[in-house]
Design an enzyme around this catalytic site. Structure first.
Site, mmCIF file in Angstrom:
data_model
loop_
_atom_site.group_PDB
_atom_site.id
_atom_site.type_symbol
_atom_site.label_atom_id
_atom_site.label_comp_id
_atom_site.label_asym_id
_atom_site.label_seq_id
_atom_site.Cartn_x
_atom_site.Cartn_y
_atom_site.Cartn_z
ATOM 1 N N ASP A 215 -8.724 16.760 -29.168
ATOM 2 C CA ASP A 215 -8.724 15.336 -28.854
ATOM 3 C C ASP A 215 -9.309 15.212 -27.452
ATOM 4 O O ASP A 215 -8.705 15.671 -26.478
ATOM 5 C CB ASP A 215 -7.297 14.796 -28.893
ATOM 6 C CG ASP A 215 -7.224 13.287 -28.673
ATOM 7 O OD1 ASP A 215 -8.179 12.710 -28.105
ATOM 8 O OD2 ASP A 215 -6.201 12.680 -29.053
ATOM 9 N N VAL A 216 -10.491 14.619 -27.342
ATOM 10 C CA VAL A 216 -11.185 14.606 -26.045
ATOM 11 C C VAL A 216 -10.468 13.756 -25.006
ATOM 12 O O VAL A 216 -10.821 13.787 -23.824
ATOM 13 C CB VAL A 216 -12.655 14.150 -26.188
ATOM 14 C CG1 VAL A 216 -13.442 15.109 -27.062
ATOM 15 C CG2 VAL A 216 -12.742 12.715 -26.708
ATOM 16 N N ASN B 146 -20.535 14.419 -27.611
ATOM 17 C CA ASN B 146 -20.960 13.499 -28.662
ATOM 18 C C ASN B 146 -19.805 12.714 -29.271
ATOM 19 O O ASN B 146 -20.033 11.714 -29.949
ATOM 20 C CB ASN B 146 -21.688 14.286 -29.752
ATOM 21 C CG ASN B 146 -22.132 13.412 -30.905
ATOM 22 O OD1 ASN B 146 -23.038 12.597 -30.766
ATOM 23 N ND2 ASN B 146 -21.464 13.558 -32.044
ATOM 24 N N TYR C 264 -16.889 -1.150 -25.868
ATOM 25 C CA TYR C 264 -17.860 -0.099 -26.191
ATOM 26 C C TYR C 264 -19.012 -0.124 -25.189
ATOM 27 O O TYR C 264 -19.439 0.914 -24.679
ATOM 28 C CB TYR C 264 -18.381 -0.306 -27.606
ATOM 29 C CG TYR C 264 -19.344 0.749 -28.099
ATOM 30 C CD1 TYR C 264 -18.880 1.903 -28.704
ATOM 31 C CD2 TYR C 264 -20.716 0.570 -27.989
ATOM 32 C CE1 TYR C 264 -19.763 2.874 -29.183
ATOM 33 C CE2 TYR C 264 -21.608 1.523 -28.452
ATOM 34 C CZ TYR C 264 -21.122 2.669 -29.054
ATOM 35 O OH TYR C 264 -22.007 3.620 -29.515
ATOM 36 N N LYS D 187 -20.102 2.927 -22.667
ATOM 37 C CA LYS D 187 -21.400 3.594 -22.795
ATOM 38 C C LYS D 187 -22.274 3.398 -21.553
ATOM 39 O O LYS D 187 -23.069 4.281 -21.209
ATOM 40 C CB LYS D 187 -22.114 3.121 -24.058
ATOM 41 C CG LYS D 187 -21.432 3.566 -25.351
ATOM 42 C CD LYS D 187 -21.340 5.086 -25.463
ATOM 43 C CE LYS D 187 -20.846 5.530 -26.828
ATOM 44 N NZ LYS D 187 -20.801 7.000 -26.979
#
Length: 262
Positions: free
Chosen positions: A63-64, A90, A156, A160
């Protein structure tokens, strides 16, 4: 040219979508690949399938959002192979175009923690090894939502844009160590990012039926190429950035979007 045989790569989110295409590409090229992902059953199946072709591939559930797990993922690759040459951050989730008024704190935290903090953890874990070996290639998956404000939802987009900024900052401080750091910025890509995101963020994802990916009629109006991209097309770009031929490319946010942002 473009030879990566024998290199060691760590990929987060390598069990589906763009990451899966890249895992297969690396495996076919003879790259020793460690896939880290949260979808354990799928990841194990991918690793088995690729190993059956003779490739050196293994899967680690991670789990990042958990710094210790990301650190262990990278350290495990170093322990097994003696180095880590390539890191591809990614792993990511999508907010389904939720605007600022619709964005809950829960949804915001999922986007920022997975997309941005997870990328930070990966870079931090790998960079110390890359400095020691005076070599490294880091490729972070951002989005055209990290370049323009009108492609995705509020959380989001913020996450990003953060990935692009982080990539550029690290590229400035670590180019002297022969480490390149770039962000790839896909447009509408034919993957199941919506389904995967809904599974991972659960009740925080209420808007997955919006946007260019969910409405095919938008494609002809927004994308000059008149189609979605493929996961393999993005994997090809990432692969190139990992090669020696791309050694003078660093600090860049490279759009692969069929002309959307043109």
């Amino acid at each position: 040219m473009f030879d990566l045989k024998g290199r060691v790569a760590v990929i987060t989110g390598g069990e589906s979508g763009i990451g899966l295409a890249l895992s297969k590409t690396f495996a076919a090229a003879g790259v020793k690949t460690v896939i880290g992902g949260i979808l354990a059953e799928r990841g194990e199946a991918v690793a088995r399938e690729l190993a059956e072709t003779g490739a050196e591939v293994r899967f680690v559930k991670v789990d990042v959002r958990n710094q210790a797990e990301v650190e262990a993922l990278v350290q495990g690759a170093v322990d097994q192979y003696g180095r880590v040459d390539i890191l591809v951050n990614n792993a990511g989730v999508f907010d389904g175009m939720a605007d600022i008024e619709e964005t809950t704190e829960n949804l915001w935290d999922h986007m920022v923690d997975i997309n941005l903090k997870g990328t930070f953890f990966g870079c931090q874990a790998a960079i110390k090894h890359m400095v020691k070996q005076n070599y490294g290639r880091i490729i972070n998956t951002s989005s055209i939502g990290g370049l323009i404000g009108g492609a995705d939802g509020a959380s989001y987009t913020a996450s990003k844009f953060g990935v692009v900024g982080l990539s550029r900052q690290i590229s400035k401080t670590h180019a002297k160590h022969n480490i390149t750091v770039n962000a790839v910025c896909p447009g509408a890509i034919d993957t199941d990012v919506r389904g995967n995101s809904a599974a991972i963020v659960s009740s925080a994802a209420e808007f997955m039926n919006r946007g260019v990916g969910a409405n095919p009629d938008w494609i002809s109006r927004i994308i000059p190429a008149q189609r979605k991209g493929t996961a393999q097309e993005i994997a090809n770009l990432i692969y190139f950035l990992a090669t020696e031929e791309a050694s003078y490319i660093t600090g860049q946010a490279i759009a692969a979007d069929g002309g959307w942002t043109a």
